[in-house]
Scaffold this motif. Structure first.
Motif, PDB file in Angstrom:
ATOM      1  N   ARG A   1     -21.718 -50.361 -12.661  1.00 24.74           N
ATOM      2  CA  ARG A   1     -20.913 -50.190 -13.859  1.00 24.74           C
ATOM      3  C   ARG A   1     -19.449 -50.358 -13.475  1.00 24.74           C
ATOM      4  N   VAL A   2     -18.659 -50.816 -14.414  1.00 25.00           N
ATOM      5  CA  VAL A   2     -17.245 -51.030 -14.139  1.00 25.00           C
ATOM      6  C   VAL A   2     -16.456 -50.733 -15.407  1.00 25.00           C
ATOM      7  N   GLU A   3     -15.278 -50.160 -15.239  1.00 23.90           N
ATOM      8  CA  GLU A   3     -14.387 -49.947 -16.376  1.00 23.90           C
ATOM      9  C   GLU A   3     -13.769 -51.285 -16.784  1.00 23.90           C
ATOM     10  N   ARG A   4     -13.560 -51.462 -18.078  1.00 22.27           N
ATOM     11  CA  ARG A   4     -12.831 -52.653 -18.506  1.00 22.27           C
ATOM     12  C   ARG A   4     -11.429 -52.623 -17.899  1.00 22.27           C
ATOM     13  N   PRO A   5     -10.954 -53.754 -17.366  1.00 19.81           N
ATOM     14  CA  PRO A   5      -9.591 -53.760 -16.814  1.00 19.81           C
ATOM     15  C   PRO A   5      -8.571 -53.489 -17.912  1.00 19.81           C
ATOM     16  N   ALA A   6      -7.483 -52.852 -17.537  1.00 18.75           N
ATOM     17  CA  ALA A   6      -6.437 -52.537 -18.503  1.00 18.75           C
ATOM     18  C   ALA A   6      -5.896 -53.819 -19.124  1.00 18.75           C
TER      19      ALA A   6
ATOM     20  N   ALA B   1     -15.712 -58.090 -10.177  1.00 16.76           N
ATOM     21  CA  ALA B   1     -16.415 -59.270  -9.671  1.00 16.76           C
ATOM     22  C   ALA B   1     -17.810 -58.922  -9.167  1.00 16.76           C
ATOM     23  N   PHE B   2     -17.962 -57.737  -8.553  1.00 21.21           N
ATOM     24  CA  PHE B   2     -19.274 -57.310  -8.064  1.00 21.21           C
ATOM     25  C   PHE B   2     -20.235 -57.121  -9.239  1.00 21.21           C
ATOM     26  N   HIS B   3     -19.760 -56.481 -10.295  1.00 21.46           N
ATOM     27  CA  HIS B   3     -20.597 -56.279 -11.487  1.00 21.46           C
ATOM     28  C   HIS B   3     -21.012 -57.623 -12.074  1.00 21.46           C
TER      29      HIS B   3
ATOM     30  N   HIS C   1      -5.572 -52.754  -9.777  1.00 21.47           N
ATOM     31  CA  HIS C   1      -5.353 -54.142 -10.175  1.00 21.47           C
ATOM     32  C   HIS C   1      -6.500 -54.582 -11.077  1.00 21.47           C
ATOM     33  N   ARG C   2      -6.268 -55.612 -11.866  1.00 16.50           N
ATOM     34  CA  ARG C   2      -7.173 -55.945 -12.957  1.00 16.50           C
ATOM     35  C   ARG C   2      -8.324 -56.860 -12.537  1.00 16.50           C
ATOM     36  N   ALA C   3      -8.047 -57.923 -11.814  1.00 11.75           N
ATOM     37  CA  ALA C   3      -9.106 -58.833 -11.360  1.00 11.75           C
ATOM     38  C   ALA C   3      -9.702 -58.253 -10.074  1.00 11.75           C
ATOM     39  N   SER C   4     -10.405 -57.152 -10.220  1.00 13.58           N
ATOM     40  CA  SER C   4     -10.800 -56.325  -9.076  1.00 13.58           C
ATOM     41  C   SER C   4     -12.119 -56.765  -8.457  1.00 13.58           C
TER      42      SER C   4
ATOM     43  N   CYS D   1     -10.735 -60.727  -7.001  1.00 11.02           N
ATOM     44  CA  CYS D   1     -11.585 -61.915  -7.076  1.00 11.02           C
ATOM     45  C   CYS D   1     -11.303 -62.678  -8.369  1.00 11.02           C
ATOM     46  N   ALA D   2     -11.333 -63.984  -8.266  1.00  8.92           N
ATOM     47  CA  ALA D   2     -11.292 -64.830  -9.451  1.00  8.92           C
ATOM     48  C   ALA D   2     -12.607 -64.646 -10.225  1.00  8.92           C
TER      49      ALA D   2
END
Length: 365
Positions: free
Chosen positions: A348-353, A323-325, A316-319, A119-120
């Motif tokens: 909760r979400v991990e920071r994208p790499a 986007a849900f969080h 993938h990074r723009a996950s 997601c953008a």
């Protein structure tokens, strides 16, 4: 390198930016376009040398692995579900859904079918924001304590040819512009723990001054000024304002304050921009950018990263999870304003790499 096949559903204004940017990334290839308005799809197809077709025809193509959903917000969920049911990965324009309940349907279906959701916005992958991320991670400002995020303009009816959807359910400044700012804050600071918000809707109608609707009145269903506080899991507290009711201002887009210094983060709706750091008691100093994807439009880098991730079997990074969080956070501002309470964020979400330093244009890994 094998190219991952891409299809695009929705050929409105934003599709031009995606189609131009997609040409920069050799890992993927756009192979088909579709829109409910056949004339619009055909016009974009002619402009970019691509076949235009019906949505159902695109979803049946074996050479399309990822479908980019560029429809209006109210259609995001239905189109994303159709893409997933066709057995294809989906990358949606923001927001992921008009509310958390709708977005959850997309995430649950993708999990059942073992498909990816992206997601953008993907602007946080630009060199300005990746540089800011590296500086914070490297301790340039010490431990982040607080910050501010501000977007304000007089409204999109001044420039957009069909601005009505910005003021209907699924629109408004928080769902329209908030994703850029909050996504960037999450990749800089980590997940949000709770939200407190206040909202306003000073007008029930807006006068359009752009063409071809100049002089028309459009209804306003959503709050057009949203302000409040983001409390992050790491303890940082960030003030935020998203507004379509600000004639002019002098706020920086994003500032983060640490216990050893402060950082100015560039416009999160752009990929580049200058990054400045000031140590305690010192002056602002521009910092050289450590990452690429700076000059120009890269509004497809999130899709390219998903394509690369499919080939490399990595996240993938723009996950969709990111986007849900962010969507849950944005929705919480209205809930907080309506109910007069702090709203706890459940997801909760991990920071994208972080992207590798020094990536050339078109490179991801």
């Amino acid at each position: 390198m094998r190219k991952v096949g891409i299809g695009i559903i929705g050929c409105g204004v934003i599709s031009t930016a995606y189609l131009k940017a997609a040409q920069r990334f050799p890992v993927m290839e756009v192979r088909a376009l579709a829109d409910m308005r056949s004339d619009v799809a055909e016009r974009q197809g002619a402009a970019f040398g691509l076949p235009a077709m019906r949505v159902d025809q695109l979803l049946k193509r074996d050479d399309v692995e990822i479908v980019v959903n560029l429809t209006v917000p109210l259609a995001h969920t239905d189109v994303s579900l159709a893409v997933l049911n066709a057995g294809k990965h989906v990358h949606s324009e923001k927001p992921l859904g008009i509310d958390v309940g709708e977005a959850r349907k997309v995430m649950e279906l993708a999990a059942r079918k073992n498909l990816r959701v992206g997601c953008a916005p993907d602007t946080f992958l630009g060199g300005g924001h990746q540089t800011a991320r590296k500086l914070i991670d490297d301790g340039a400002i010490g431990t982040p304590v607080a910050g501010s995020a501000f977007f304000g303009c007089p409204g999109h009816e001044r420039w957009h040819p069909a601005p009505g959807f910005y003021y209907l359910r699924g629109g408004g400044p928080m769902l329209d512009m908030g994703p850029y700012y909050i996504t960037d804050l999450v990749q800089l600071l980590g997940p949000v723990a709770s939200v407190m918000g206040s909202t306003a809707r000073p007008r029930s109608e807006r006068l359009v001054t752009s063409q071809p609707m100049n002089g028309s009145l459009i209804p306003v269903e959503v709050s057009t000024h949203v302000a409040g506080t983001l409390e992050f899991e790491n303890g940082a507290v960030v003030s935020i304002t998203m507004s379509f009711d600000v004639p002019k201002h002098r706020h920086a887009p994003i500032e983060i304050y640490g216990d050893k210094g402060s950082i100015l983060v560039p416009d999160p709706n752009r990929f580049g921009g200058e990054v400045h750091v000031a140590k305690t008691g010192g002056e602002w100093e521009a910092v050289p950018l450590t990452h690429g994807h700076v000059e120009g439009e890269f509004r497809s880098i999130g899709v390219a990263d998903m394509a690369s991730a499919i080939l490399a079997n990595r996240p993938h990074r723009a996950s969709g999870a990111l986007a849900f969080h962010v969507l849950e956070v944005m929705e919480a501002f209205q809930t907080s304003a309506d109910e007069g309470r702090r709203v706890r964020i459940e997801s909760r979400v991990e920071r994208p790499a972080m992207l590798p330093t020094g990536c050339e244009t078109g490179q991801i890994d």
